[in-house]
Design an enzyme around this catalytic site. Structure first.
Site, short mmCIF file in Angstrom:
data_model
loop_
_atom_site.label_atom_id
_atom_site.label_comp_id
_atom_site.label_asym_id
_atom_site.label_seq_id
_atom_site.Cartn_x
_atom_site.Cartn_y
_atom_site.Cartn_z
N THR A 229 0.75 -1.07 0.05
CA THR A 229 -0.14 -0.03 0.03
C THR A 229 0.76 1.14 0.07
O THR A 229 2.02 1.23 0.41
CB THR A 229 -1.04 0.23 1.21
N HIS B 242 13.67 35.33 41.64
CA HIS B 242 12.51 36.17 41.44
C HIS B 242 12.79 37.56 40.92
O HIS B 242 12.03 38.54 41.32
CB HIS B 242 11.79 36.15 42.91
N SER C 174 20.46 49.87 14.68
CA SER C 174 19.57 50.63 14.65
C SER C 174 19.32 51.57 13.41
O SER C 174 20.59 52.20 13.17
CB SER C 174 19.05 51.70 16.03
N SER D 113 -0.91 12.87 6.08
CA SER D 113 -0.24 13.17 4.81
C SER D 113 0.13 14.54 4.49
O SER D 113 0.88 15.12 4.39
CB SER D 113 -0.91 12.45 3.64
N ARG E 284 4.04 16.87 5.75
CA ARG E 284 4.74 17.69 4.94
C ARG E 284 5.28 18.91 5.46
O ARG E 284 6.15 19.57 4.75
CB ARG E 284 3.91 18.17 3.64
#
Length: 460
Positions: A119, A168, A293, A338, A342
């Protein structure tokens, strides 16, 4: 005005130089080459076992047949595209293309063994396993290793450089720059070992995983063993004996989750380094000719780490989707896999681009000694932990009668800046032994890093 053809994805345009090697494996062309490889090896495997009275190919014929895989190029790509335009089926187009090559080689006699009892998913699942395995081991892992090596280099080089930690976001017990890099190296090494140990599974058992057509064609053959030998010994994959029409994709879900985990650790690295750059703990090395920049000429923007951060997020979004959806298929199969498969190359492409930026970014920074030293010198209160811990030890040893060392240090330091002179005076007045008092008086934030330097050595 219509633009000339342009790549839709930046991975195939702006960033192709960074990710192009993945295309050798995870592109449509790479997938088709792998399909041809599987079809050719199945032909050879059948003739080797003299299936249905066929004769083994001689070494020259095998070499010529395998050459259609190694020589697979643009002409083959174009011819396959033409065939698929007619067949409207990608795997059937590959079958016809292989049959044409058999005719070219004078091997028409075995043409009906092409795609025999297969298949489409028998070919596809093996092809994806081959291409993903090659992409990971030959392209992605080397790029990942280059980042790990850069991090390990930083860990060693900055092994002894003291740095104020921030738990923290607040000043905390000092560490060393090298030890913080070593933490990332250790995390990534564990994940690398898991990725390296990935099983790339393959099935080869017909339309619903039952070998039905195989058994009707030859009831005497041990078809599961034929399948196992083909998948494992000829293709170098791990055989999956129990499937529906499709291989169940569990190995893919496992792999993509692990790569996404790596991405997230690297995302943590990117945001940490970005933050340390903003604090001056790292400085950026100017690159001749570059612009930081468009309006502020003094700036050097941490674009490598920002680019990495964005691409890691995109990669994770795709990998998470792949891992979540590929493990589900309606009954014996549907075609959602399928379409999703991809995009495997896109998911790895964004990760590769991030790896490239991180590697380059780690080579464009330097230790910001002035900022590191200034922050350590400006936060003597972090020694409160050391002082109260020593006092508690002295109480246990019977050399102090202080009732609540933690509360005493909390009263002195919490929410306050305390300088060296104030801390020294405080220690001098403590009810503790002379040796412990001398140790505390000599302590500085820069010297309060425990065995951070020695912990880096665990990477060796």
């Amino acid at each position: 005005m219509t633009l000339p053809p342009q790549p839709l994805s930046p991975l195939d345009g702006r960033y192709r130089a960074s990710v192009g090697l993945l295309g050798d494996h995870l592109s449509e062309a790479g997938l088709n080459r792998a399909r041809v490889h599987v079809e050719v090896e199945w032909l050879i495997a059948q003739t080797d076992r003299r299936a249905f009275g066929s004769s083994p190919l001689d070494e020259g014929q095998k070499a010529a047949l395998r050459a259609v895989v190694t020589d697979f190029g643009q002409e083959a790509i174009d011819e396959l595209a033409g065939l698929e335009a007619t067949t409207r089926h990608d795997v059937k187009a590959v079958e016809y293309w292989v049959r044409a090559r058999l005719a070219d080689l004078g091997l028409e006699g075995i043409a009906e063994l092409t795609h025999f009892a297969c298949t489409s998913e028998d070919i596809n699942n093996l092809s994806y396993a081959l291409t993903v395995k090659q992409a990971v081991t030959e392209v992605w892992l080397p790029a990942f290793d280059a980042v790990q090596e850069a991090l390990a280099g930083w860990a060693t080089e900055a092994r002894d450089v003291p740095m104020l930690a921030h738990t923290h976001g607040q000043p905390a017990t000092p560490t060393t720059v090298g030890k913080e890099f070593a933490v990332f190296v250790h995390r990534l090494r564990r994940l690398r070992a898991q990725i390296e140990g990935t099983e790339y599974l393959g099935k080869f058992s017909g339309a619903t995983g039952t070998f039905s057509a195989h058994v009707v064609a030859d009831p005497s053959a041990d078809w599961p063993e034929v399948s196992r030998e083909f998948v494992e010994e000829r293709l170098g994959l791990t055989w999956n004996p129990l499937t529906t029409q499709i291989e169940s994709h569990d190995w893919q879900a496992e792999l993509y989750s692990r790569v996404a985990h790596v991405n997230r650790v690297l995302h943590n690295l990117a945001t940490d380094v970005w933050t340390y750059i903003s604090m001056g703990y790292f400085t950026q090395i100017p690159i001749a000719g570059s612009t930081g920049s468009s309006t502020m000429p003094h700036k050097i923007n941490p674009i490598r780490f920002e680019n990495a951060e964005a691409n890691l997020e995109l990669s994770c979004a795709l990998l998470d989707s792949l891992a979540a959806t590929l493990v589900t298929s309606r009954q014996q199969r549907d075609l959602t896999d399928s379409s999703t498969q991809r995009n495997i190359g896109v998911a790895f492409g964004h990760s590769m681009l991030a790896l490239d930026n991180l590697r380059r970014g780690l080579g464009e920074i330097a230790v910001g000694t002035a900022a590191l030293e200034a922050d350590l010198e400006g936060n003597w209160e972090v020694l409160g932990e050391a002082i109260q811990t020593v006092v508690r030890a002295e109480v246990v040893a019977g050399r102090s009668s202080i009732a609540d060392p933690y509360a005493m240090l909390k009263e002195l330091t919490r929410g306050r800046r305390v300088g060296q002179a104030e801390l020294v005076a405080f220690v001098e007045g403590l009810d503790i032994g002379a040796e412990a008092k001398a140790r505390l008086v000599a302590l500085t934030p820069a010297g309060y890093t425990g065995i951070a330097s020695q912990l880096v050595d665990r990477l060796a």
